[in-house]
Write a protein that holds these residues in place. Structure first.
Motif, PDB file in Angstrom:
ATOM      1  N   ALA A 347      -7.992  -4.236  -6.450  1.00 19.59           N
ATOM      2  CA  ALA A 347      -7.935  -3.608  -7.770  1.00 19.59           C
ATOM      3  C   ALA A 347      -8.038  -2.096  -7.702  1.00 19.59           C
ATOM      4  O   ALA A 347      -7.255  -1.376  -8.335  1.00 19.59           O
ATOM      5  CB  ALA A 347      -9.032  -4.182  -8.667  1.00 19.59           C
ATOM      6  N   ALA A 348      -8.988  -1.570  -6.924  1.00 18.00           N
ATOM      7  CA  ALA A 348      -9.189  -0.126  -6.884  1.00 18.00           C
ATOM      8  C   ALA A 348      -7.992   0.585  -6.266  1.00 18.00           C
ATOM      9  O   ALA A 348      -7.505   1.592  -6.792  1.00 18.00           O
ATOM     10  CB  ALA A 348     -10.464   0.201  -6.100  1.00 18.00           C
ATOM     11  N   ALA A 349      -7.498   0.059  -5.154  1.00 21.41           N
ATOM     12  CA  ALA A 349      -6.350   0.681  -4.493  1.00 21.41           C
ATOM     13  C   ALA A 349      -5.103   0.570  -5.352  1.00 21.41           C
ATOM     14  O   ALA A 349      -4.298   1.507  -5.423  1.00 21.41           O
ATOM     15  CB  ALA A 349      -6.118   0.027  -3.131  1.00 21.41           C
ATOM     16  N   ASP A 350      -4.949  -0.566  -6.019  1.00 24.35           N
ATOM     17  CA  ASP A 350      -3.782  -0.752  -6.877  1.00 24.35           C
ATOM     18  C   ASP A 350      -3.784   0.242  -8.029  1.00 24.35           C
ATOM     19  O   ASP A 350      -2.745   0.816  -8.375  1.00 24.35           O
ATOM     20  CB  ASP A 350      -3.749  -2.180  -7.421  1.00 24.35           C
ATOM     21  N   ARG A 351      -4.945   0.464  -8.632  1.00 26.61           N
ATOM     22  CA  ARG A 351      -5.047   1.438  -9.715  1.00 26.61           C
ATOM     23  C   ARG A 351      -4.692   2.836  -9.223  1.00 26.61           C
ATOM     24  O   ARG A 351      -3.980   3.580  -9.902  1.00 26.61           O
ATOM     25  CB  ARG A 351      -6.466   1.437 -10.308  1.00 26.61           C
ATOM     26  N   GLU A 352      -5.164   3.185  -8.049  1.00 22.26           N
ATOM     27  CA  GLU A 352      -4.889   4.512  -7.520  1.00 22.26           C
ATOM     28  C   GLU A 352      -3.404   4.675  -7.205  1.00 22.26           C
ATOM     29  O   GLU A 352      -2.817   5.741  -7.425  1.00 22.26           O
ATOM     30  CB  GLU A 352      -5.725   4.791  -6.276  1.00 22.26           C
ATOM     31  N   LEU A 353      -2.774   3.625  -6.703  1.00 22.47           N
ATOM     32  CA  LEU A 353      -1.337   3.691  -6.436  1.00 22.47           C
ATOM     33  C   LEU A 353      -0.557   3.897  -7.728  1.00 22.47           C
ATOM     34  O   LEU A 353       0.384   4.701  -7.788  1.00 22.47           O
ATOM     35  CB  LEU A 353      -0.875   2.411  -5.730  1.00 22.47           C
ATOM     36  N   ALA A 354      -0.943   3.175  -8.783  1.00 20.66           N
ATOM     37  CA  ALA A 354      -0.259   3.329 -10.064  1.00 20.66           C
ATOM     38  C   ALA A 354      -0.430   4.746 -10.604  1.00 20.66           C
ATOM     39  O   ALA A 354       0.521   5.358 -11.101  1.00 20.66           O
ATOM     40  CB  ALA A 354      -0.784   2.309 -11.071  1.00 20.66           C
ATOM     41  N   ARG A 355      -1.635   5.296 -10.498  1.00 20.17           N
ATOM     42  CA  ARG A 355      -1.882   6.657 -10.975  1.00 20.17           C
ATOM     43  C   ARG A 355      -1.109   7.684 -10.154  1.00 20.17           C
ATOM     44  O   ARG A 355      -0.558   8.652 -10.697  1.00 20.17           O
ATOM     45  CB  ARG A 355      -3.379   6.952 -10.923  1.00 20.17           C
ATOM     46  N   ALA A 356      -1.070   7.472  -8.852  1.00 24.56           N
ATOM     47  CA  ALA A 356      -0.310   8.383  -7.996  1.00 24.56           C
ATOM     48  C   ALA A 356       1.172   8.342  -8.344  1.00 24.56           C
ATOM     49  O   ALA A 356       1.867   9.377  -8.307  1.00 24.56           O
ATOM     50  CB  ALA A 356      -0.521   8.022  -6.524  1.00 24.56           C
ATOM     51  N   THR A 357       1.670   7.160  -8.690  1.00 30.04           N
ATOM     52  CA  THR A 357       3.077   7.030  -9.089  1.00 30.04           C
ATOM     53  C   THR A 357       3.331   7.824 -10.363  1.00 30.04           C
ATOM     54  O   THR A 357       4.313   8.577 -10.459  1.00 30.04           O
ATOM     55  CB  THR A 357       3.428   5.550  -9.303  1.00 30.04           C
ATOM     56  N   GLU A 358       2.465   7.663 -11.365  1.00 33.19           N
ATOM     57  CA  GLU A 358       2.624   8.417 -12.612  1.00 33.19           C
ATOM     58  C   GLU A 358       2.590   9.922 -12.365  1.00 33.19           C
ATOM     59  O   GLU A 358       3.418  10.669 -12.905  1.00 33.19           O
ATOM     60  CB  GLU A 358       1.521   8.030 -13.601  1.00 33.19           C
ATOM     61  N   ALA A 387       3.944  13.556  -1.069  1.00 35.83           N
ATOM     62  CA  ALA A 387       2.861  13.346  -0.107  1.00 35.83           C
ATOM     63  C   ALA A 387       1.781  12.410  -0.650  1.00 35.83           C
ATOM     64  O   ALA A 387       1.351  11.475   0.044  1.00 35.83           O
ATOM     65  CB  ALA A 387       2.258  14.688   0.292  1.00 35.83           C
ATOM     66  N   GLU A 388       1.318  12.639  -1.889  1.00 35.56           N
ATOM     67  CA  GLU A 388       0.250  11.810  -2.441  1.00 35.56           C
ATOM     68  C   GLU A 388       0.677  10.352  -2.546  1.00 35.56           C
ATOM     69  O   GLU A 388      -0.067   9.438  -2.168  1.00 35.56           O
ATOM     70  CB  GLU A 388      -0.159  12.330  -3.825  1.00 35.56           C
ATOM     71  N   LEU A 389       1.875  10.138  -3.038  1.00 36.00           N
ATOM     72  CA  LEU A 389       2.344   8.768  -3.214  1.00 36.00           C
ATOM     73  C   LEU A 389       2.578   8.094  -1.867  1.00 36.00           C
ATOM     74  O   LEU A 389       2.289   6.909  -1.685  1.00 36.00           O
ATOM     75  CB  LEU A 389       3.630   8.760  -4.052  1.00 36.00           C
TER      76      LEU A 389
END
Length: 450
Positions: A347-358, A387-389
């Motif tokens: 859950a935590a990593a998935d949320r961060e990936l979604a935020r990085a995508t946005e 880079a972040e994504l």
């Protein structure tokens, strides 16, 4: 293994609500009925794909009753907030529900219309639909279905031989009648109307109808209904965002309590991740802009909660409403990972990936369709802006390989310029080949993403 054909399973559940919920109406008598679009893929899911051409016209253009289903068309009664202003003078004004039946999943489905003639709620309208409006609805529903957004489907489009006058497109313009396949046509505005008139018994009846027939739950609990609608509506809002879609008119009479998107007017797909992008030329304040859609849908759901106060105290309703934000965030993460083509991890990593995508979409200004096409499966180009994504994607696995023919071509997009380019040959030369080719391309994309 080939699946057996779906049996036709008619239903009449809407009649159980009683005449306080609808008005029997007659369809318009059209000068012509020229079939322009027939969705046999959707028809196969309700047992209607074997209809002959004359039978199809009889049911979808002349609205001859389907055997065992509703005996006549019904215009549904509802109210609603339109751009946050309450309007008690609306209802089905150019459409009706004319059949109910079950699909392959056992869901109760409605066949509803757009452009089928005047009803008691037409006010000053002619009850008609432009052919261009019908073509636009085909494109919207096909794209949203391919992009995993819960949506009604365009089952049929029939040109009717009438000339219409419209202020927002060259006139006279051609007319059509559209048939929509939808998981119910009960709107938040349906509940608002009952609250407006303080019809407590009818409100209880409607709560039970929706829970039993549209959610498959043996319950009459208004709080349970709100909990379910909150989850479905939050999911719809999230998938709009991941699809880059802007509905344009998210009034409470346009929000289906099943969380299924429908009734497409001035819709558009956003070229980039631009929160201020709007679809409707008359949305001067940007109330329904791309980035404000979750807020708009959440506000509409709060109007359902207010209506249910007729039956239950505020506290449990407020508690249910509080679940909208978390449900939206979870659904948005899931929807973005789906479009990225990667498997969820935690859950935590998935949320961060979604935020990085946005963040990447906002800062790079990359075209949405190009971005999601090129990165599917976790593949990213070189460069500082990524880079972040790229770091966030490091430990993710593709959810499916890029071995479908779709991935070797260009992304399938649906920006306003292409919508106009698809319409132009129809308007100028009655040439439908571009539309048919686009529908095929959209469905190929849907297969690649599924």
């Amino acid at each position: 293994m080939q699946q057996p054909p779906q049996a036709y399973r008619p239903a009449t559940a809407l009649l159980d609500l009683g005449p306080d919920f609808w008005d029997p109406v007659a369809p318009a008598d059209f000068p012509e009925t020229r079939l322009r679009f027939r969705n046999d893929r959707a028809a196969a899911q309700i047992g209607l794909d074997q209809l002959s051409a004359p039978e199809w016209i009889a049911h979808m253009g002349r609205f001859q009753p389907l055997q065992g289903s509703l005996p006549q068309p019904l215009a549904l009664r509802y109210h609603g907030h339109q751009f946050r202003s309450y309007n008690p003078d609306i209802g089905d004004g150019r459409g009706f529900t004319f059949a109910q039946l079950h699909d392959t999943d056992g869901r109760l489905m409605d066949l509803g219309t757009k452009g089928s003639g005047q009803t008691p709620y037409s006010r000053f309208g002619d009850g008609r639909l432009t052919l261009k409006g019908g073509v636009r609805e085909i494109l919207a529903t096909e794209m949203l279905e391919a992009l995993n957004v819960p949506t009604s489907r365009t089952l049929s489009l029939i040109e009717t031989g009438e000339a219409l006058e419209r202020g927002d497109e060259p006139s006279p313009t051609r007319a059509a009648v559209l048939v929509r396949l939808s998981h119910g046509h009960i709107r938040i505005g349906t509940f608002q109307r009952l609250a407006y008139f303080r019809e407590e018994e009818n409100m209880r009846r409607l709560v039970g109808y929706v829970l039993r027939n549209l959610y498959g739950e043996d319950s009459d609990d208004p709080v349970r209904l709100l909990q379910l609608v909150v989850q479905r509506a939050a999911t719809l809002a999230a998938r709009y965002m991941a699809a880059g879609f802007v509905h344009g008119v998210l009034n409470s009479d346009n929000i289906n309590v099943t969380g299924e998107s429908f009734d497409y007017g001035p819709w558009r797909f956003a070229p980039t991740w631009d929160p201020a992008f709007t679809a409707a030329y008359f949305d001067h304040q940007g109330l329904y802009a791309f980035g404000r859609q979750p807020e708009a849908i959440g506000w509409d759901v709060s109007q359902l909660a207010a209506s249910l106060r007729l039956l239950v105290d505020s506290e449990p309703l407020v508690e249910a409403l509080d679940g909208f934000g978390p449900a939206f965030q979870a659904a948005l993460t899931e929807a973005i990972l789906w479009r990225l083509g990667v498997r969820p991890r935690d859950a935590a990593a998935d949320r961060e990936l979604a935020r990085a995508t946005e963040r990447t979409l906002r800062t790079t200004g990359v075209a949405l369709d190009r971005f999601f096409h090129d990165v599917f499966g976790g593949v990213l180009p070189d460069g500082e802006g990524w880079a972040e994504l790229r770091t966030a994607l490091t430990s993710y696995e593709p959810r499916k390989p890029r071995d479908h023919p779709y991935w070797s071509g260009e992304p399938c997009a649906m920006l306003i310029e292409e919508v106009e380019a698809i319409w132009a040959p129809i308007a100028e030369a009655d040439d439908w080949t571009v539309l048919n080719a686009k529908v095929a391309a959209i469905r190929q994309m849907g297969e690649a993403l599924a």
